[in-house]
Enzyme design. Sequence first.
Site, PDB file in Angstrom:
ATOM      1  N   GLY A   1      39.702  51.825  79.542  1.00 58.55           N
ATOM      2  CA  GLY A   1      39.313  52.827  80.530  1.00 58.55           C
ATOM      3  C   GLY A   1      37.854  52.658  80.910  1.00 58.55           C
ATOM      4  N   GLY A   2      37.123  51.840  80.153  1.00 55.39           N
ATOM      5  CA  GLY A   2      35.701  51.618  80.416  1.00 55.39           C
ATOM      6  C   GLY A   2      35.481  50.494  81.418  1.00 55.39           C
TER       7      GLY A   2
ATOM      8  N   GLU B   1       7.468  37.996  81.150  1.00 55.38           N
ATOM      9  CA  GLU B   1       8.755  38.687  81.270  1.00 55.38           C
ATOM     10  C   GLU B   1       8.636  40.201  81.094  1.00 55.38           C
ATOM     11  OE1 GLU B   1       7.716  36.746  78.904  1.00 55.38           O
ATOM     12  OE2 GLU B   1       8.435  37.294  76.909  1.00 55.38           O
TER      13      GLU B   1
ATOM     14  N   GLY C   1       7.785  33.870  69.728  1.00 57.31           N
ATOM     15  CA  GLY C   1       8.429  34.047  68.426  1.00 57.31           C
ATOM     16  C   GLY C   1       7.426  34.588  67.429  1.00 57.31           C
TER      17      GLY C   1
ATOM     18  N   CYS D   1       3.768  31.955  74.927  1.00 55.27           N
ATOM     19  CA  CYS D   1       3.196  32.406  73.650  1.00 55.27           C
ATOM     20  C   CYS D   1       3.458  31.381  72.543  1.00 55.27           C
ATOM     21  CB  CYS D   1       3.729  33.799  73.314  1.00 55.27           C
ATOM     22  SG  CYS D   1       2.730  34.633  72.082  1.00 55.27           S
ATOM     23  N   TYR D   2       4.366  31.659  71.623  1.00 55.25           N
ATOM     24  CA  TYR D   2       4.670  30.665  70.588  1.00 55.25           C
ATOM     25  C   TYR D   2       5.047  29.328  71.225  1.00 55.25           C
ATOM     26  CZ  TYR D   2       6.742  28.541  66.408  1.00 55.25           C
ATOM     27  OH  TYR D   2       7.030  27.692  65.359  1.00 55.25           O
TER      28      TYR D   2
END
Length: 544
Positions: free
Chosen positions: A242-243, A189, A67, A101-102
Amino acid sequence: MHGNKEEHPTPHTEQEKILILDFGSQYTQLIARRIRELHVYCEIVPCTFPFDQAMGQQPQGIILSGGPDSVLAEGSLRCDPQYLSLTQGSGKKSAPVLGICYGLQLMTHELGGQVGKSERREYGRAELAVCGESALLEGTKKTSTAWMSHGDHIARPPPGFKTVATSGDIIAAAEDPQRKLYGLQFHPEVAHTEQGRKILENFVLKICGCHGTWTPARFVEEAVRRIREQVGEARVVCALSGGVDSAVAATIVHRAIGDQLTCIFVNNGVLRKDEYSKVLERLSNLGSIREDKRKLNIVGIDASGHFLQKLRGITDPEQKRKIIGAEFIAVFEQAARDLALQHPAGNLPLFLVQGTLYPDVIESVSVKGPSVTIKSHHNVGGLPEKMNLKLIEPLRELFKDEVREVGRTLGLPEEILQRQPFPGPGLAVRILGEVTEERLRILRDADEIVVDEIKRAGLYTKIWQSFAVLLPVQSVGVMGDARTYENVVAIRAVHSLDGMTADWVRLPYEVLEKTSSRIVNEVKGVNRVVYDISSKPPSTIEWE
Ligand code: XMP
């Protein structure tokens, strides 16, 4: 918009799950992606997520994200301290915790270690050196590259922690295996962290003991079971675009409840060439690929004349969008009422299927709060409240490529799965100025050529979007011996991951040449073609 916890009972309680507490890192979604690549289900929740609720979901492990805050700053983000004492909890199920990290700095600060302010922010690639036995780093190289992005650092790990990796004079990884607490100063990540995948795999599979059984087939099974439970005997409507998202969502719901589902596909007059008939045909055939051959109920409504009449004389892009959105709701609502009249009991459908995806869900629960970015447009804004419909969102746990995977498992054709995104307001935002039948005809013909040539070059699935735009200018040209004064078409092709940023595609000259030559020769009313070489930002993908 996405409903709340009560409306969406927590899914997958009986299966393995990792919970990610979000402290606002730009990489939080990536953590989720990586874990799902290990076939383990995971969910992102805000760092303030109530501890008891989290434990109720029986997660196999907890990850504290990075963060932008400093734990040393007043008012910086915190989580319930009980997350850090899980293995000592009073009868609570224990779950290993990984701080990134944070997340590590917070662990350090809360558990009696010391966080120090760095002289400078370390940002970018760093050399990682393993210096101790560690279950988290097991099987990784002794030295490798890792991605760092932090201001603060660990000056002294908390009691019980040992340092297992360093980067220069910085503590890069520390852990207390006894209490199952692990921390990384770098970002596993991120693709730039060479051993990142292995480290996350160690945490999720070895330390948390997950088995990696979350597959698309498993997802469908689970979704079908949940939808049956949620819907019971009620009726359901789904708007198809249609997607890929709405097609996959509809197919899952159809598999669950068959004839109780009716899909509605509206021709809003600003679809591409032959799109209305092609999509209707393609989707109607979907029924035949289902195991039990029950057909998908699709109602096609051709309201193109009505939409075009409403758009007459309108040149402002936002007004075009508003008109199309509002008319869509009106048409859909009427269609749903007509359906109800045909039904013996005369009752309205009670559920609406939406193709909401996980990134939208994360946005609305993020610690950063709902953002103001453009939303997924499969969401039929305003309908659920207006018609008093409850939502079914079968894809709300999935990322876009997972939707494609699920679609593949369901047997949907690649043509649907690989379709490039197309905006709800359709060609109306690609015709600059007024939308008329004639200008639609020109753009449809030109657009068909662009897509055709991109497909022929084998580029269609490698490009986020590629299309034609009709400009509101005319230019002088010469054809045969005659002077012409006709329309200009722009070609737009962009690479993008999510539509938020985009880069123009360096299309091969031969593709541009062929496309341009075909457009001026085959499309009546066009005598000039230009190629858009702007990126987003500062431009946008669409011209309006
Ligand atoms: P822009 O033009 O903002 O587009 O860079 C980003 C992505 O969103 C799509 N888009 C829309 N989709 N309704 C939609 O359904 C809209 O009003 C709309 N405007 C832009 C665009 O095609 C691109 O994928």
